[in-house]
Design an enzyme around this catalytic site. Structure first.
Site, PDB file in Angstrom:
ATOM      1  N   ASP A   1       3.181  -7.980  -9.159  1.00 15.38           N
ATOM      2  CA  ASP A   1       2.822  -7.390 -10.454  1.00 15.38           C
ATOM      3  C   ASP A   1       2.790  -8.421 -11.587  1.00 15.38           C
ATOM      4  OD1 ASP A   1       2.120  -5.266 -12.095  1.00 15.38           O
ATOM      5  OD2 ASP A   1       4.201  -4.821 -12.613  1.00 15.38           O
TER       6      ASP A   1
ATOM      7  N   ASN B   1      -3.860   2.872  -8.354  1.00 18.48           N
ATOM      8  CA  ASN B   1      -4.618   1.823  -9.038  1.00 18.48           C
ATOM      9  C   ASN B   1      -6.109   2.150  -9.215  1.00 18.48           C
ATOM     10  OD1 ASN B   1      -2.560  -0.851  -7.660  1.00 18.48           O
ATOM     11  ND2 ASN B   1      -2.451   0.066  -9.676  1.00 18.48           N
TER      12      ASN B   1
HETATM   13  C1  IPE Z   1       2.298  -1.702  -8.587  1.00 18.26           C
HETATM   14  O1  IPE Z   1       1.972  -2.236  -9.823  1.00 18.26           O
HETATM   15  C2  IPE Z   1       1.141  -1.810  -7.641  1.00 18.26           C
HETATM   16  C3  IPE Z   1       0.785  -3.150  -7.215  1.00 18.26           C
HETATM   17  C4  IPE Z   1       1.369  -4.276  -7.577  1.00 18.26           C
HETATM   18  C5  IPE Z   1      -0.300  -3.223  -6.299  1.00 18.26           C
HETATM   19  P1  IPE Z   1       1.410  -1.308 -11.003  1.00 18.26           P
HETATM   20  O2  IPE Z   1       1.107  -2.237 -12.115  1.00 18.26           O
HETATM   21  O3  IPE Z   1       0.309  -0.456 -10.515  1.00 18.26           O
HETATM   22  O4  IPE Z   1       2.675  -0.399 -11.339  1.00 18.26           O
HETATM   23  P2  IPE Z   1       3.040   0.391 -12.672  1.00 18.26           P
HETATM   24  O5  IPE Z   1       1.824   1.145 -13.086  1.00 18.26           O
HETATM   25  O6  IPE Z   1       3.446  -0.628 -13.675  1.00 18.26           O
HETATM   26  O7  IPE Z   1       4.197   1.259 -12.280  1.00 18.26           O
HETATM   27  C1  IPE Z   2      -0.715  -6.163 -10.156  1.00 20.92           C
HETATM   28  O1  IPE Z   2      -0.919  -6.685 -11.412  1.00 20.92           O
HETATM   29  C2  IPE Z   2      -1.981  -6.106  -9.338  1.00 20.92           C
HETATM   30  C3  IPE Z   2      -2.482  -4.745  -9.097  1.00 20.92           C
HETATM   31  C4  IPE Z   2      -1.886  -3.658  -9.420  1.00 20.92           C
HETATM   32  C5  IPE Z   2      -3.762  -4.635  -8.403  1.00 20.92           C
HETATM   33  P1  IPE Z   2      -1.327  -5.765 -12.621  1.00 20.92           P
HETATM   34  O2  IPE Z   2      -2.803  -5.720 -12.712  1.00 20.92           O
HETATM   35  O3  IPE Z   2      -0.638  -4.457 -12.571  1.00 20.92           O
HETATM   36  O4  IPE Z   2      -0.765  -6.601 -13.856  1.00 20.92           O
HETATM   37  P2  IPE Z   2      -0.105  -6.019 -15.170  1.00 20.92           P
HETATM   38  O5  IPE Z   2       1.111  -5.248 -14.745  1.00 20.92           O
HETATM   39  O6  IPE Z   2      -1.122  -5.142 -15.829  1.00 20.92           O
HETATM   40  O7  IPE Z   2       0.226  -7.226 -15.962  1.00 20.92           O
HETATM   41 MG    MG Z   3       1.178  -3.832 -13.266  1.00 17.52          MG
END
Ligand code: IPE
Ligand code: IPE
Ligand code: MG
Length: 251
Positions: free
Chosen positions: A31, A79
């Site tokens: 993340d 997502n």
């Molecule tokens: C969790 O991260 C999913 C992945 C890293 C693939 P998210 O960014 O989707 O999680 P939330 O929304 O902050 O809980």
């Molecule tokens: C995790 O990084 C990757 C996916 C969920 C695909 P994020 O895209 O959630 O990154 P932040 O949390 O918005 O910074």
């Molecule tokens: Mg995220």
């Protein structure tokens, strides 16, 4: 004398972690890609691209340390809510990664498997995934599980459905259902539970990741964003894990 001196020196080089107590299975919620890009004035997609490089580096580091299984959260069932442009950029990256991994897996001796409902993905992508899993039958090194369109609730719902189907067919009585039977219907059937879960990116939640499997996993959270998460951070997480006392409900 000389031998003892060398022995000591080697230990010093790795004295942040004990190489005899490396977690067998490490899970990572990758993340922070979006924020990493936004802080640099770049589109979020650039963060996902940097994140995929961080994944490669992490897999190399963990394989070198002797980890047997790595499970990464790459795309959750939630997502899809993201802007269409970001979702398609992630799909393109996935396609690129899969094309490259066909060669890389053999070079690095890695086994690649996928957890999640793959039905919404394009036939080309699914074909590549099937090919990749086929190659995994010929390699012997670290197993990497990539969670794609994965959700812990979805996985448990699917397991319930599979058990219910067996009951409907008369193969099973509801009262005979055991925890092992649930486990054998999860994507992770046969894989030991994660010992260590690492979540970079500053959030302290597991966002629908491996709800069943994380029952006794040790959690390490870090504020470092995933694209910046390197060997130093991985070793620090393992060092923290090695200081934990796991009791599994006992004393
Ligand atoms: C969790 O991260 C999913 C992945 C890293 C693939 P998210 O960014 O989707 O999680 P939330 O929304 O902050 O809980
Ligand atoms: C995790 O990084 C990757 C996916 C969920 C695909 P994020 O895209 O959630 O990154 P932040 O949390 O918005 O910074
Ligand atoms: Mg995220």
């Amino acid at each position: 004398m000389q031998v003892a001196w060398f022995g000591k020196k080697k230990q010093k080089a790795d004295d942040d972690i004990d190489l005899n107590h490396i977690p067998r299975h490490v899970a990572i919620i990758m993340d922070g890609n979006g924020r990493w890009a936004q802080r640099r004035g770049l589109p979020r997609q650039a963060g996902h691209s940097a994140g995929s490089e961080a994944f490669r580096r992490a897999a190399d580091t963990l394989a070198r340390l002797g980890v047997e299984v790595l499970t990464v959260y790459a795309f959750s069932t939630e997502n899809w809510k993201r802007p269409a442009e970001e979702v398609s950029a992630i799909m393109r990256l996935l396609d690129k990664y899969l094309h490259e991994s066909v060669r890389e897996m053999q070079e690095k001796n890695i086994r690649l498997y996928f957890f999640g409902d793959l039905t919404p993905f394009s036939p080309e992508l699914r074909k590549l995934i099937a090919e990749t899993e086929k190659i995994s039958e010929t390699t012997t090194g670290m197993r990497v599980n990539v969670c794609l369109n994965y959700g812990g609730r979805d996985e448990l719902t699917r397991a319930c459905r599979l058990l219910a189907e067996d009951c409907e067919k008369g193969k099973l009585h509801a009262s005979d259902i055991t925890g092992e039977m649930v486990e054998s219907r999860l994507y992770s059937a046969g894989v030991p539970d994660p010992d260590l879960l690492i979540r970079p990116g500053g959030e302290q939640r597991f966002s629908n990741f491996l709800l069943w499997q994380l029952a006794y996993t040790e959690f390490v959270f870090s504020d470092v964003l995933w694209p910046d998460f390197g060997e130093k951070e991985i070793r620090a997480a393992i060092a923290e894990y090695q200081h934990r006392k796991r009791r599994f409900g006992g004393v």
